[in-house]
Scaffold this active site. Sequence first.
Site, mmCIF file in Angstrom:
data_model
loop_
_atom_site.group_PDB
_atom_site.id
_atom_site.type_symbol
_atom_site.label_atom_id
_atom_site.label_comp_id
_atom_site.label_asym_id
_atom_site.label_seq_id
_atom_site.Cartn_x
_atom_site.Cartn_y
_atom_site.Cartn_z
ATOM 1 N N GLU A 92 22.232 9.583 -3.205
ATOM 2 C CA GLU A 92 21.798 8.959 -1.949
ATOM 3 C C GLU A 92 20.275 8.949 -1.859
ATOM 4 O OE1 GLU A 92 22.785 12.776 0.898
ATOM 5 O OE2 GLU A 92 24.436 11.718 -0.056
ATOM 6 N N LYS A 113 16.461 9.899 -0.411
ATOM 7 C CA LYS A 113 15.774 11.028 0.205
ATOM 8 C C LYS A 113 14.854 10.472 1.282
ATOM 9 C CE LYS A 113 13.551 15.385 -0.674
ATOM 10 N NZ LYS A 113 12.522 15.344 0.366
ATOM 11 N N ASP A 151 12.273 10.245 4.395
ATOM 12 C CA ASP A 151 11.016 10.953 4.596
ATOM 13 C C ASP A 151 10.749 11.090 6.094
ATOM 14 O OD1 ASP A 151 8.766 12.247 3.903
ATOM 15 O OD2 ASP A 151 7.642 10.461 3.303
ATOM 16 N N TYR A 201 19.621 9.079 9.942
ATOM 17 C CA TYR A 201 20.720 8.971 8.986
ATOM 18 C C TYR A 201 21.262 10.368 8.705
ATOM 19 C CZ TYR A 201 20.214 4.060 7.654
ATOM 20 O OH TYR A 201 20.192 2.707 7.647
ATOM 21 N N LYS A 209 12.232 12.727 -7.440
ATOM 22 C CA LYS A 209 11.152 12.049 -6.724
ATOM 23 C C LYS A 209 10.747 10.715 -7.331
ATOM 24 C CE LYS A 209 9.137 15.247 -3.875
ATOM 25 N NZ LYS A 209 8.498 15.021 -2.609
ATOM 26 N N CYS A 222 -25.829 -11.379 3.587
ATOM 27 C CA CYS A 222 -24.884 -11.323 2.472
ATOM 28 C C CYS A 222 -25.502 -10.556 1.300
ATOM 29 C CB CYS A 222 -24.520 -12.737 2.047
ATOM 30 S SG CYS A 222 -23.484 -12.781 0.567
ATOM 31 N N CYS A 256 -25.983 -13.387 -1.686
ATOM 32 C CA CYS A 256 -26.911 -14.525 -1.636
ATOM 33 C C CYS A 256 -27.978 -14.382 -0.559
ATOM 34 C CB CYS A 256 -26.145 -15.831 -1.435
ATOM 35 S SG CYS A 256 -25.494 -16.025 0.234
ATOM 36 N N CYS A 278 -20.101 -14.742 5.404
ATOM 37 C CA CYS A 278 -21.382 -15.156 4.850
ATOM 38 C C CYS A 278 -21.517 -16.638 5.143
ATOM 39 C CB CYS A 278 -21.393 -14.901 3.346
ATOM 40 S SG CYS A 278 -22.653 -15.842 2.479
ATOM 41 N N CYS A 313 -23.577 -19.606 -2.008
ATOM 42 C CA CYS A 313 -23.398 -18.184 -2.309
ATOM 43 C C CYS A 313 -22.618 -18.021 -3.616
ATOM 44 C CB CYS A 313 -22.645 -17.512 -1.162
ATOM 45 S SG CYS A 313 -22.235 -15.782 -1.485
#
Length: 679
Positions: free
Chosen positions: A121, A123, A125, A230, A321, A415, A418, A433, A439
């Site tokens: 099943e 795991k 968290d 669950y 894991k 910028c 440029c 920019c 640029c």
Amino acid sequence: MPATREAAERAEALRAEIERHNYAYYVLDAPTVPDAEYDRLFRELQALEAQYPELQTSDSPTLRVGGRPLPEFAPVRHAVPMLSIKTETDTGPEGARSFDARVRRVLGLEEGAPPVEYAAELKFDGLAVSLRYEDGVLVRAATRGDGETGEDVTQNVRTIRRIPLRLRGAVPSVLEVRGEVFMSRPDFERYNARQRALGKPTLVNPRNGAAGSIRQLDPKMAAERPLSFYAYGVGETRGWQLPASHGGVLDALEAFGIPVCEHRVVAHGAEELIGFHACILALRDTLPFDIDGVVYKVNALVLQERLGFVSREPRWAVAHKYPAQEEMTQVLGIEVQVGRTGAITPVARLAPVFVGGVTVTNATLHNEDEVRRKDVRIGDTAIVRRAGDVIPEVVAVVKEKRSGSEVPFVMPTTCPVCGSVIQRLPDEAVARCTGGLYCPAQRKQAVLHFASRRALDIEGLGEKLVDQLVERQMVETVADLYDPLRINAEALSGLERMGGKSAQNVVEAVERSKDTTLARLIYALGIRNVGEATAKDLARHFGSIEALMGAGVEELQRVPDVGPVVAESIAGFFAESHNREVIARLQQAGVHGKAEARSAAPRAVLQGLTFVLTGTLPQLTREEAGALIEAAGGKVSGSVSKKTDYVVAGEEAGSKLDKARTLGVPVIDEDGLRQLLES
Ligand code: IVH
């Protein structure tokens, strides 16, 4: 005044009905009544209980909105301790093999003996809780605590609508359900979006969200945070003949109305466990909740008993894991990147960290407001998340780890590439920019996008090469790619990392790219808000780049999914003389973009509809219009009757139009027909 019998019966009926709707909505995912009706029932029950407090039972759904704040949580001693399981840290197949080998050894199985049966099943968290039902009614919910003694969180757990307050069917006299309370990703995102809008603190991740709200002393606060649950096992049970297997126990819980995750299987031996591990990994990013691995349990309860425990961990279960999706690392610096449309994105430079299966050294900070909201400073310890193909992001910083020497980020005013002014419009989150194609950063991105696989697909024209082409001013606009005086095998072979062979390959790839479709060409231009799907729609609607260039915003909005914003950006793009010039040069070089054959996408959108054509249409001949209708599954008839669905009328339409009007048959023009065809 004591409650009347009528009131008591009504309250009982309301409780049952509301819980039935809750079950349908939260467990089966199949709502049975509109929200308004649910609210009405709920309020009726609340009013009854307010009038006659003795009618309030411990399983009343009104308890789900949260009761009085608690001074502290009362301790709860678990009748059966809540244990933890061993974690197999090897995220590869060996993790499953070494568990299976241990189980077989302890059970004394010979090498040739059949494979052991496992329940596999997810795991989850979140936060482990134990739910105690007596005679089917939820009487207590407790956290794990140290495994022996947890905290009484009944009030908060009652606010979780997926958890039944009363079980269904013939139930044990005592049943402790063990499982995980968690917050789903969509609920987490929604909660944070709302908090942000209210200027309130956000949650770092769903797990903190779940743990924080379960351990919230004010149950009204807990009720505001949407949680899920669950089940994955049981604790104390009385008056119940336990099924023979773990899988059977979960099936039984499900039948009692308790949520059990559908992603579980019975697997035989290590190889099937490995298969499950791989299969769930592939699914991981599509799940609406976080998992950090899978869990394997010996399925037969008699074997579980034989295997027993070592130092408070069962020998019959293990967690296998996956690589973590969140890790901590140092923020070495914060720089800004310039995108294709000039968007300035702050990016955190990170001390390399292995997260989500790759080594990450940069993470996006999205925009200036995000940096400020998360208060990310240079020198901070940050939590970095990388899930699936999503670009890594900084989710939060760990303020407890600050030394005081961290440096806040300041958005540059010009910028970095440029030197043009950076502008942020009042209602936009993104700063840009203003250099446009002047640029180099934007130019590079524009060329890379033009050459990308889904655009003109010029193989070999990667980042390193484009950097050099733009920096040496060999390519100023995408049209320069097709200028043989600028791009030829000799010129290319003089560049870094380019041999004669690869130079020749690029030249050939550029040549091949001339043979492209109109949809790809439109997409390749990199018009703001025009993605692949819109480019396809535009190509289908206009049929040529000239027609598209000539269209006004009104005409553009006739294309499916093109609204005012997209129409403006298309019209704006073609209004720029340098863009028109680039297109003219592309065409001179032979990059036209072929309209795809109309029959390429036969869709029976007109299936079952009958049309009558009359008069002269502005662009299509009668034959062409008829062919389009038939290609889309429609029928063309010569005379108008009640069975006619549409009359398509052009100039000088005569008696057929009159007849359509008398019979009330809808009349459309050529544009109307095109809209139907594109619907
Ligand atoms: S079984 C005796 N199954 O992982 C076995 N635990 O150390 C008891 N967890 O905090 C645990 N998903 O809350 C089990 N499918 C699952 C699980 C699971 C998540 C959590 C559990 C505990 C930790 C186990």
